[in-house]
Motif scaffolding. Structure first.
Motif, PDB file in Angstrom:
ATOM      1  N   PHE A 109       0.843  -1.202   0.000  1.00 43.78           N
ATOM      2  CA  PHE A 109       0.000   0.000   0.000  1.00 43.78           C
ATOM      3  C   PHE A 109       0.877   1.250   0.000  1.00 43.78           C
ATOM      4  O   PHE A 109       1.849   1.342   0.754  1.00 43.78           O
ATOM      5  N   ASP A 110       0.530   2.178  -0.864  1.00 48.75           N
ATOM      6  CA  ASP A 110       1.250   3.450  -0.951  1.00 48.75           C
ATOM      7  C   ASP A 110       0.572   4.455  -0.028  1.00 48.75           C
ATOM      8  O   ASP A 110      -0.428   5.082  -0.390  1.00 48.75           O
ATOM      9  N   VAL A 111       1.125   4.590   1.162  1.00 44.86           N
ATOM     10  CA  VAL A 111       0.561   5.452   2.194  1.00 44.86           C
ATOM     11  C   VAL A 111       1.472   6.662   2.373  1.00 44.86           C
ATOM     12  O   VAL A 111       2.681   6.510   2.569  1.00 44.86           O
ATOM     13  N   SER A 112       0.912   7.858   2.291  1.00 46.56           N
ATOM     14  CA  SER A 112       1.699   9.063   2.534  1.00 46.56           C
ATOM     15  C   SER A 112       2.025   9.183   4.012  1.00 46.56           C
ATOM     16  O   SER A 112       1.198   8.843   4.870  1.00 46.56           O
ATOM     17  N   LEU A 113       3.214   9.683   4.306  1.00 46.96           N
ATOM     18  CA  LEU A 113       3.640   9.893   5.685  1.00 46.96           C
ATOM     19  C   LEU A 113       3.623  11.369   6.019  1.00 46.96           C
ATOM     20  O   LEU A 113       3.942  12.207   5.183  1.00 46.96           O
ATOM     21  N   SER A 114       3.281  11.675   7.261  1.00 50.03           N
ATOM     22  CA  SER A 114       3.364  13.047   7.741  1.00 50.03           C
ATOM     23  C   SER A 114       4.102  13.054   9.073  1.00 50.03           C
ATOM     24  O   SER A 114       3.710  12.356  10.005  1.00 50.03           O
ATOM     25  N   TYR A 115       5.142  13.888   9.128  1.00 50.25           N
ATOM     26  CA  TYR A 115       5.850  14.105  10.379  1.00 50.25           C
ATOM     27  C   TYR A 115       5.235  15.275  11.163  1.00 50.25           C
ATOM     28  O   TYR A 115       5.632  15.529  12.291  1.00 50.25           O
ATOM     29  N   ALA A 116       4.292  15.972  10.545  1.00 50.46           N
ATOM     30  CA  ALA A 116       3.635  17.107  11.201  1.00 50.46           C
ATOM     31  C   ALA A 116       2.224  17.207  10.641  1.00 50.46           C
ATOM     32  O   ALA A 116       1.942  17.991   9.747  1.00 50.46           O
ATOM     33  N   LEU A 117       1.335  16.392  11.174  1.00 49.45           N
ATOM     34  CA  LEU A 117      -0.011  16.235  10.622  1.00 49.45           C
ATOM     35  C   LEU A 117      -1.029  17.048  11.408  1.00 49.45           C
ATOM     36  O   LEU A 117      -1.061  16.996  12.639  1.00 49.45           O
ATOM     37  N   ALA A 118      -1.852  17.780  10.691  1.00 46.06           N
ATOM     38  CA  ALA A 118      -3.007  18.443  11.299  1.00 46.06           C
ATOM     39  C   ALA A 118      -4.230  17.553  11.115  1.00 46.06           C
ATOM     40  O   ALA A 118      -4.479  17.052  10.012  1.00 46.06           O
ATOM     41  N   VAL A 119      -4.960  17.319  12.187  1.00 47.57           N
ATOM     42  CA  VAL A 119      -6.180  16.514  12.119  1.00 47.57           C
ATOM     43  C   VAL A 119      -7.350  17.362  12.594  1.00 47.57           C
ATOM     44  O   VAL A 119      -7.218  18.176  13.504  1.00 47.57           O
ATOM     45  N   ASP A 120      -8.496  17.173  11.951  1.00 40.53           N
ATOM     46  CA  ASP A 120      -9.667  17.968  12.329  1.00 40.53           C
ATOM     47  C   ASP A 120     -10.663  17.101  13.083  1.00 40.53           C
ATOM     48  O   ASP A 120     -10.311  16.035  13.606  1.00 40.53           O
ATOM     49  N   HIS A 121     -11.922  17.554  13.140  1.00 37.74           N
ATOM     50  CA  HIS A 121     -12.895  16.830  13.965  1.00 37.74           C
ATOM     51  C   HIS A 121     -13.144  15.409  13.472  1.00 37.74           C
ATOM     52  O   HIS A 121     -13.644  14.576  14.224  1.00 37.74           O
ATOM     53  N   GLY A 122     -12.776  15.118  12.219  1.00 43.50           N
ATOM     54  CA  GLY A 122     -12.938  13.760  11.716  1.00 43.50           C
ATOM     55  C   GLY A 122     -12.118  12.735  12.466  1.00 43.50           C
ATOM     56  O   GLY A 122     -12.483  11.561  12.532  1.00 43.50           O
ATOM     57  N   ILE A 123     -11.007  13.142  13.037  1.00 45.78           N
ATOM     58  CA  ILE A 123     -10.190  12.298  13.901  1.00 45.78           C
ATOM     59  C   ILE A 123     -10.427  12.645  15.369  1.00 45.78           C
ATOM     60  O   ILE A 123     -10.622  11.775  16.230  1.00 45.78           O
ATOM     61  N   VAL A 124     -10.442  13.945  15.658  1.00 43.04           N
ATOM     62  CA  VAL A 124     -10.382  14.413  17.046  1.00 43.04           C
ATOM     63  C   VAL A 124     -11.659  14.105  17.820  1.00 43.04           C
ATOM     64  O   VAL A 124     -11.603  13.705  18.990  1.00 43.04           O
ATOM     65  N   GLN A 125     -12.824  14.265  17.193  1.00 42.61           N
ATOM     66  CA  GLN A 125     -14.058  14.094  17.962  1.00 42.61           C
ATOM     67  C   GLN A 125     -14.191  12.676  18.499  1.00 42.61           C
ATOM     68  O   GLN A 125     -14.487  12.484  19.691  1.00 42.61           O
ATOM     69  N   SER A 126     -13.965  11.689  17.679  1.00 47.26           N
ATOM     70  CA  SER A 126     -14.088  10.304  18.151  1.00 47.26           C
ATOM     71  C   SER A 126     -12.983   9.964  19.141  1.00 47.26           C
ATOM     72  O   SER A 126     -13.216   9.237  20.125  1.00 47.26           O
ATOM     73  N   TYR A 127     -11.778  10.471  18.908  1.00 45.46           N
ATOM     74  CA  TYR A 127     -10.691  10.272  19.874  1.00 45.46           C
ATOM     75  C   TYR A 127     -11.098  10.810  21.236  1.00 45.46           C
ATOM     76  O   TYR A 127     -10.935  10.135  22.260  1.00 45.46           O
ATOM     77  N   GLU A 128     -11.632  12.008  21.269  1.00 43.91           N
ATOM     78  CA  GLU A 128     -12.011  12.629  22.532  1.00 43.91           C
ATOM     79  C   GLU A 128     -13.144  11.864  23.216  1.00 43.91           C
ATOM     80  O   GLU A 128     -13.132  11.671  24.432  1.00 43.91           O
ATOM     81  N   MET A 129     -14.123  11.425  22.440  1.00 44.45           N
ATOM     82  CA  MET A 129     -15.265  10.736  23.027  1.00 44.45           C
ATOM     83  C   MET A 129     -14.899   9.352  23.549  1.00 44.45           C
ATOM     84  O   MET A 129     -15.415   8.913  24.581  1.00 44.45           O
ATOM     85  N   VAL A 130     -14.000   8.674  22.862  1.00 45.46           N
ATOM     86  CA  VAL A 130     -13.668   7.307  23.230  1.00 45.46           C
ATOM     87  C   VAL A 130     -12.670   7.253  24.384  1.00 45.46           C
ATOM     88  O   VAL A 130     -12.762   6.392  25.266  1.00 45.46           O
ATOM     89  N   ARG A 131     -11.716   8.163  24.401  1.00 45.60           N
ATOM     90  CA  ARG A 131     -10.636   8.064  25.386  1.00 45.60           C
ATOM     91  C   ARG A 131     -11.081   8.400  26.798  1.00 45.60           C
ATOM     92  O   ARG A 131     -10.409   8.055  27.772  1.00 45.60           O
ATOM     93  N   GLY A 132     -12.234   9.065  26.962  1.00 44.73           N
ATOM     94  CA  GLY A 132     -12.671   9.444  28.291  1.00 44.73           C
ATOM     95  C   GLY A 132     -11.710  10.424  28.932  1.00 44.73           C
ATOM     96  O   GLY A 132     -11.320  11.419  28.326  1.00 44.73           O
ATOM     97  N   ARG A 133     -11.264  10.120  30.130  1.00 45.69           N
ATOM     98  CA  ARG A 133     -10.359  11.026  30.845  1.00 45.69           C
ATOM     99  C   ARG A 133      -8.887  10.682  30.636  1.00 45.69           C
ATOM    100  O   ARG A 133      -8.018  11.413  31.109  1.00 45.69           O
ATOM    101  N   ALA A 134      -8.619   9.599  29.966  1.00 47.30           N
ATOM    102  CA  ALA A 134      -7.232   9.167  29.789  1.00 47.30           C
ATOM    103  C   ALA A 134      -6.610   9.879  28.599  1.00 47.30           C
ATOM    104  O   ALA A 134      -7.197   9.929  27.512  1.00 47.30           O
ATOM    105  N   GLU A 135      -5.435  10.446  28.775  1.00 42.52           N
ATOM    106  CA  GLU A 135      -4.715  11.107  27.693  1.00 42.52           C
ATOM    107  C   GLU A 135      -3.885  10.062  26.956  1.00 42.52           C
ATOM    108  O   GLU A 135      -2.665   9.956  27.108  1.00 42.52           O
ATOM    109  N   LEU A 136      -4.579   9.252  26.149  1.00 43.10           N
ATOM    110  CA  LEU A 136      -3.940   8.129  25.486  1.00 43.10           C
ATOM    111  C   LEU A 136      -3.230   8.578  24.215  1.00 43.10           C
ATOM    112  O   LEU A 136      -3.741   9.413  23.459  1.00 43.10           O
ATOM    113  N   PRO A 137      -2.058   8.008  23.926  1.00 41.80           N
ATOM    114  CA  PRO A 137      -1.414   8.314  22.657  1.00 41.80           C
ATOM    115  C   PRO A 137      -2.186   7.682  21.508  1.00 41.80           C
ATOM    116  O   PRO A 137      -2.830   6.634  21.671  1.00 41.80           O
ATOM    117  N   LEU A 138      -2.120   8.311  20.359  1.00 42.50           N
ATOM    118  CA  LEU A 138      -2.853   7.806  19.208  1.00 42.50           C
ATOM    119  C   LEU A 138      -1.947   7.687  18.003  1.00 42.50           C
ATOM    120  O   LEU A 138      -0.869   8.293  17.940  1.00 42.50           O
TER     121      LEU A 138
END
Length: 309
Positions: free
Chosen positions: A107-136
């Motif tokens: 698979f040809d996957v682009s890499l980012s060493y400095a990625l901006a993510v919007d609510h498409g990633i952040v909202q579910s991360y925030e809702m699922v992780r609860g109070r734990a500051e888990l790495p993603l």
């Protein structure tokens, strides 16, 4: 070696966090309550990292060069669109590189060493992780317009991703989160379609000033909120969740892009994230929740491969 402890598939909508919360009977009330139940179940699972598969809504990727897949491997920052979280997010870099290495041959996957993510990633991360500051590990899938990765290709990629996670030397428990969908109808983001010249230019050249592009786009999206007649195909959403509960995504894949657009709208292409997540985990959904929320312009669903109290 890493252990995959499960999958959470979850719809997102800017209005889930943007609009004032009402009671349990208000639009979205059931979804938000069940999202809280899922967060409690995830806390009991005690994952050490999350792999979050989700889309970008023209905050990192534009049509000057639109990749089908992008993997964040080092610095990841939440963009803060629609009043969502802003700033640096913790990254499970070792796990990210394991996924890269496991996908590289096929698979040809682009890499980012400095990625901006919007609510498409952040909202579910925030809702699922609860109070734990888990790495993603953020894995961005283009679901806006071509080059849409084929749905069968997404299933293949998910299987390879799951194998890569299980082989990783990352010493911990990994939860896969699929963020996107379900049915919703949005204005076209395909530069080949008729649209105002200014909007077309912004889809192509928005990278030149991402914050200006976002500031111009957000009021248009906000104006869509609150419409009780916005189209949502609850019957199709239920069918989709049923296929994943049966562990059989093939009928979904068989729809093709045109069939998916007809039944689930242009925004329905975000279900690619669920196909990747399900294939990565290799287990069917055993618990689902669903609420059609036209006021949020989306069918709001949740599915897990583990029981939720």
């Amino acid at each position: 070696m890493s252990e995959i402890v499960g999958l959470v598939g979850m719809s997102h909508s800017p209005f889930a966090t943007l609009l004032p919360r009402g009671g349990p009977d208000a639009p979205g009330g059931r979804f938000l309550a069940d999202a809280g139940r899922v967060a409690a179940a995830v806390a009991r699972l005690a994952p050490d990292a999350l792999v979050v598969v989700g889309p970008d809504h023209f905050h990192a990727n534009f049509y000057d060069a639109m990749p089908p897949f992008v993997l964040g491997v080092e610095q990841v920052a939440a963009f803060g669109d629609f009043d969502s979280r802003r700033g640096a997010l913790p990254v499970a870099a070792q796990l990210a590189w394991s996924i890269r290495d496991g996908l590289a041959d096929a698979f040809d996957v682009s890499l980012s060493y400095a990625l901006a993510v919007d609510h498409g990633i952040v909202q579910s991360y925030e809702m699922v992780r609860g109070r734990a500051e888990l790495p993603l590990v953020p894995f961005v899938v283009n679901t806006a317009a071509p080059p849409l990765p084929g749905m069968a290709r997404c299933v293949e990629l998910g299987r390879a991703m799951g194998a890569a996670i299980r082989r990783s030397p990352f010493p911990g428990r990994v939860l896969v989160v699929a963020s996107g969908g379900l049915s919703h109808w949005l204005p076209s983001n395909d530069p080949r379609d008729p649209m105002p010249a200014e909007r077309r230019a912004s889809l192509i050249h928005g990278r030149r000033d991402v914050h200006a592009f976002s500031a111009a786009r957000e009021p248009r999206v906000r104006a869509m909120a609150g419409n009780p007649d916005a189209p949502v195909n609850a019957a199709w959403d239920a069918w989709f969740l049923k296929q994943l509960a049966a562990g059989d995504p093939e009928p979904v894949v068989g729809l093709g892009d045109d069939g998916l657009s007809e039944r689930a709208g242009s925004g329905g292409h975000e279900i690619r994230t669920w196909l990747i997540g399900l294939a990565a985990v290799g287990r069917p959904l055993v618990w689902t929740s669903y609420e059609p929320v036209p006021e949020w312009i989306t069918g709001m669903g949740i599915g897990t491969t583990f029981e939720v109290a």
